[in-house]
Design a protein around this motif. Structure first.
Motif, short mmCIF file in Angstrom:
data_model
loop_
_atom_site.label_atom_id
_atom_site.label_comp_id
_atom_site.label_asym_id
_atom_site.label_seq_id
_atom_site.Cartn_x
_atom_site.Cartn_y
_atom_site.Cartn_z
N ARG A 1 0.84 -1.18 0.00
CA ARG A 1 0.00 0.00 0.00
C ARG A 1 0.88 1.24 0.00
O ARG A 1 0.76 2.11 0.85
CB ARG A 1 -0.94 -0.02 1.19
CG ARG A 1 -1.87 -1.24 1.20
CD ARG A 1 -2.80 -1.23 2.37
NE ARG A 1 -3.63 -2.44 2.39
CZ ARG A 1 -4.55 -2.70 3.33
NH1 ARG A 1 -4.74 -1.87 4.32
NH2 ARG A 1 -5.26 -3.81 3.26
N TYR A 2 1.78 1.31 -0.97
CA TYR A 2 2.76 2.38 -1.00
C TYR A 2 2.13 3.71 -1.40
O TYR A 2 2.66 4.77 -1.08
CB TYR A 2 3.90 2.02 -1.96
CG TYR A 2 3.44 1.52 -3.31
CD1 TYR A 2 3.21 2.40 -4.34
CD2 TYR A 2 3.21 0.16 -3.52
CE1 TYR A 2 2.77 1.95 -5.57
CE2 TYR A 2 2.78 -0.30 -4.75
CZ TYR A 2 2.56 0.59 -5.77
OH TYR A 2 2.14 0.15 -6.99
N ASN A 3 1.03 3.72 -2.16
CA ASN A 3 0.42 4.99 -2.55
C ASN A 3 -1.08 5.07 -2.25
O ASN A 3 -1.73 6.05 -2.59
CB ASN A 3 0.64 5.24 -4.05
CG ASN A 3 -0.02 4.19 -4.92
OD1 ASN A 3 -0.67 3.27 -4.43
ND2 ASN A 3 0.16 4.33 -6.22
N ASN A 4 -1.63 4.01 -1.64
CA ASN A 4 -3.04 3.99 -1.23
C ASN A 4 -3.99 4.27 -2.39
O ASN A 4 -5.02 4.92 -2.22
CB ASN A 4 -3.29 4.99 -0.10
CG ASN A 4 -2.75 4.50 1.22
OD1 ASN A 4 -2.76 3.31 1.51
ND2 ASN A 4 -2.23 5.42 2.03
N ARG A 5 -3.65 3.79 -3.58
CA ARG A 5 -4.52 3.96 -4.73
C ARG A 5 -5.12 2.62 -5.13
O ARG A 5 -4.53 1.57 -4.87
CB ARG A 5 -3.75 4.55 -5.91
CG ARG A 5 -3.53 6.06 -5.77
CD ARG A 5 -2.83 6.61 -6.97
NE ARG A 5 -2.70 8.06 -6.87
CZ ARG A 5 -1.87 8.79 -7.57
NH1 ARG A 5 -1.05 8.21 -8.43
NH2 ARG A 5 -1.82 10.09 -7.43
N THR A 6 -6.28 2.70 -5.76
CA THR A 6 -6.99 1.50 -6.19
C THR A 6 -6.94 1.39 -7.71
O THR A 6 -7.24 2.36 -8.41
CB THR A 6 -8.45 1.52 -5.72
OG1 THR A 6 -8.49 1.69 -4.30
CG2 THR A 6 -9.17 0.24 -6.10
N TYR A 40 9.95 4.54 -3.04
CA TYR A 40 9.21 4.13 -1.84
C TYR A 40 10.06 3.32 -0.86
O TYR A 40 9.54 2.85 0.16
CB TYR A 40 7.99 3.29 -2.24
CG TYR A 40 7.02 4.02 -3.13
CD1 TYR A 40 6.15 4.97 -2.62
CD2 TYR A 40 6.97 3.75 -4.50
CE1 TYR A 40 5.26 5.64 -3.43
CE2 TYR A 40 6.08 4.41 -5.33
CZ TYR A 40 5.23 5.36 -4.79
OH TYR A 40 4.34 6.02 -5.61
N ASN A 41 11.34 3.11 -1.17
CA ASN A 41 12.24 2.34 -0.32
C ASN A 41 11.71 0.92 -0.10
O ASN A 41 11.74 0.37 0.99
CB ASN A 41 12.44 3.04 1.04
CG ASN A 41 13.61 2.46 1.80
OD1 ASN A 41 14.56 1.93 1.21
ND2 ASN A 41 13.56 2.55 3.12
N LEU A 42 11.22 0.32 -1.20
CA LEU A 42 10.68 -1.03 -1.17
C LEU A 42 11.55 -1.95 -2.02
O LEU A 42 11.88 -1.63 -3.16
CB LEU A 42 9.24 -1.06 -1.70
CG LEU A 42 8.19 -0.31 -0.87
CD1 LEU A 42 6.86 -0.27 -1.62
CD2 LEU A 42 8.00 -0.96 0.49
N THR A 43 11.92 -3.09 -1.43
CA THR A 43 12.76 -4.05 -2.14
C THR A 43 11.90 -5.18 -2.67
O THR A 43 11.15 -5.82 -1.92
CB THR A 43 13.84 -4.62 -1.21
OG1 THR A 43 14.62 -3.55 -0.69
CG2 THR A 43 14.73 -5.60 -1.96
N ILE A 44 11.96 -5.41 -3.97
CA ILE A 44 11.19 -6.48 -4.61
C ILE A 44 12.00 -7.77 -4.53
O ILE A 44 13.13 -7.85 -5.03
CB ILE A 44 10.87 -6.11 -6.07
CG1 ILE A 44 9.99 -4.85 -6.10
CG2 ILE A 44 10.17 -7.27 -6.77
CD1 ILE A 44 9.69 -4.35 -7.49
N ARG A 45 11.42 -8.80 -3.93
CA ARG A 45 12.14 -10.05 -3.71
C ARG A 45 12.10 -10.95 -4.96
O ARG A 45 13.12 -11.49 -5.36
CB ARG A 45 11.54 -10.79 -2.51
CG ARG A 45 11.68 -10.02 -1.20
CD ARG A 45 11.11 -10.84 -0.04
NE ARG A 45 11.24 -10.15 1.24
CZ ARG A 45 10.35 -9.28 1.71
NH1 ARG A 45 9.27 -9.00 0.99
NH2 ARG A 45 10.54 -8.68 2.87
#
Length: 435
Positions: A1-6, A40-45
């Motif tokens: 939910r990095y941007n809270n968009r649908t 977003y400082n998110l690492t994709i595994r």
């Protein structure tokens, strides 16, 4: 939910993964995994997972909706990472969980008193916030500490007329329990009908038939054994072929139990039963009648729908006005074919339980009123055939009108309807009102 968009998922890009690149707004290229790490400082595994595709509608594109996009030739396509996405809404298991749905309803279906309490708390929070109060002061605004009280008119409970008795609707406007025990005003016996289903839904479909035969008689509706069509697969062509091969002039109703909800199959069935071989039809989702604890109530509601489609009358109201005709008009605009379809219904009896209906197709740029005059004249003729007189009052409920068209309706359409009435009968005077 990095941007809270649908986003609505329209497709899956099996040939893409997070290692693919897309063009940024400045023209530079960046990998999806690098973008999410930087933004977003998110690492994709999982670097080999396919991407989800969203194709935003035109109205959303104009709002400047920003998201990683595919290459420039498909700039209108938004690609999403499954690992970073989560489902919205409720699953089928959750919807079938009575306790879970009851807990959700406690938060979503607030009573008027609860809403008032929530509004008062919200106003109090604003008034106690110095920053918010300063913003209101800069605009010269002030929020009243309490909601506005007005004196309303409380109507008495409506009297619902059944065949042999009448009941009061009550505060909840619900008379379904009484209706299930009493006969409908006019119940049409279901003597010749067809039910089609796949092998997967065989047990549920046959249970539905037994329940329909059980709940029908208390409401005055006799239900005979149907012609059973068990299909070998769930292809649309199989449903259509089987129904077409077994349709005869004596068939009153076609019931179809479809294993899944599919618009193309539903449209094909309705086209067959409404256009090619007109016959009343009822399409049921197999999952709807699969819940044994709710089968009785669901079947009762379906029985009411079926009786209406067969020309029956369920209940009526006490209408003080005599010789009244109620008309309903709505318009559907088919953008793909560039034309409009007008729907027209008009009551033809004193209790407003029997109706005359028509549709009119209009070409682009053609006034809808041209078709409405034809429908209106035909409805007056039908009313006269039933009652041997013309209505003294006509109330028209006009839907499908935008705010910019209200004046056209008031100055043009109402006048044209009046002229139609005078053309039909010059010696009669009718009081016509448009809502």
């Amino acid at each position: 939910r990095y941007n809270n968009r649908t986003y609505r998922i329209d497709d899956i890009a099996w040939d893409m993964n997070p290692q693919c690149t897309f063009k940024c707004h400045d023209g530079s290229e960046i990998r999806f995994m690098d973008y999410y790490q930087k933004q977003y400082n998110l690492t994709i595994r999982d670097t080999e997972q396919p991407l989800l595709v969203n194709k935003p509608k035109k109205r959303l594109r104009t709002r400047g909706q920003q998201a990683p996009q595919a290459a420039s030739e498909e700039a209108e396509k938004i690609c999403l990472i499954p690992e970073l996405s989560c489902m919205t809404g409720l699953t089928d298991d959750t919807r079938s969980d009575f306790r879970a749905m009851k807990d959700i309803a406690a938060h979503t279906r607030l009573t008027p008193g609860d809403r008032v309490t929530a509004l008062r708390k919200f106003v109090e929070r604003i008034r106690s916030c110095k920053e918010a109060q300063a913003e209101f002061d800069s605009w010269g605004l002030m929020i009243d500490p309490d909601i506005l009280n007005v004196t309303g008119r409380q109507l008495k409970g409506e009297l619902i007329l059944l065949k042999s008795k009448s009941v009061v609707a009550g505060a909840e406007a619900d008379w379904s329990r009484e209706l299930m025990k009493e006969h409908m005003i006019t119940a049409v016996p279901l003597q010749s009908w067809v039910i089609a289903f796949t092998k997967k839904d065989q047990r549920n479909a046959l249970e539905f038939v037994k329940m329909l035969q059980k709940v029908g008689p208390p409401m005055g509706m006799e239900v005979k054994e149907p012609m059973v069509l068990e299909l070998k697969d769930d292809r649309t062509e199989t449903f259509i072929r089987s129904i077409r091969d077994n349709l005869t002039p004596a068939v009153q109703l076609v019931v179809v139990v479809q294993p899944t909800s599919r618009d193309d199959r539903y449209s094909a069935i309705k086209k067959l039963c409404c256009v090619e071989s007109p016959v009343p039809s009822q399409v049921i989702n197999g999952r709807t009648i699969a819940q044994s604890q709710k089968l009785r109530s669901i079947t009762q509601k379906i029985a009411l729908q079926v009786n209406c489609k067969l020309g029956g009358e369920l209940w009526a109201l006490e209408i003080p006005l005599k010789n009244l005709m109620v008309i309903g008009i709505d318009v559907y605009h088919d953008k793909s074919k560039g034309r409009s379809v007008g729907g027209f219904v008009a009551s033809v009896n004193t209790s407003s339980t029997r109706w005359y209906s028509r549709v009119c197709f209009q070409l682009p740029g053609q006034e809808l009123m041209d078709g409405l005059c034809t429908c209106f004249t035909a409805s007056l003729r039908k009313y006269h055939d039933v009652n041997n007189c013309l209505p003294d009052r006509i109330v028209v409920f006009r839907d499908g009108v935008g705010d910019g068209q209200m004046k056209i309706v008031e100055e043009y359409e109402v006048e044209q309807l009046q002229k139609c009435f005078l053309t039909f009968c010059r010696d009669s005077v009718c009081d016509l009102h448009a809502v």
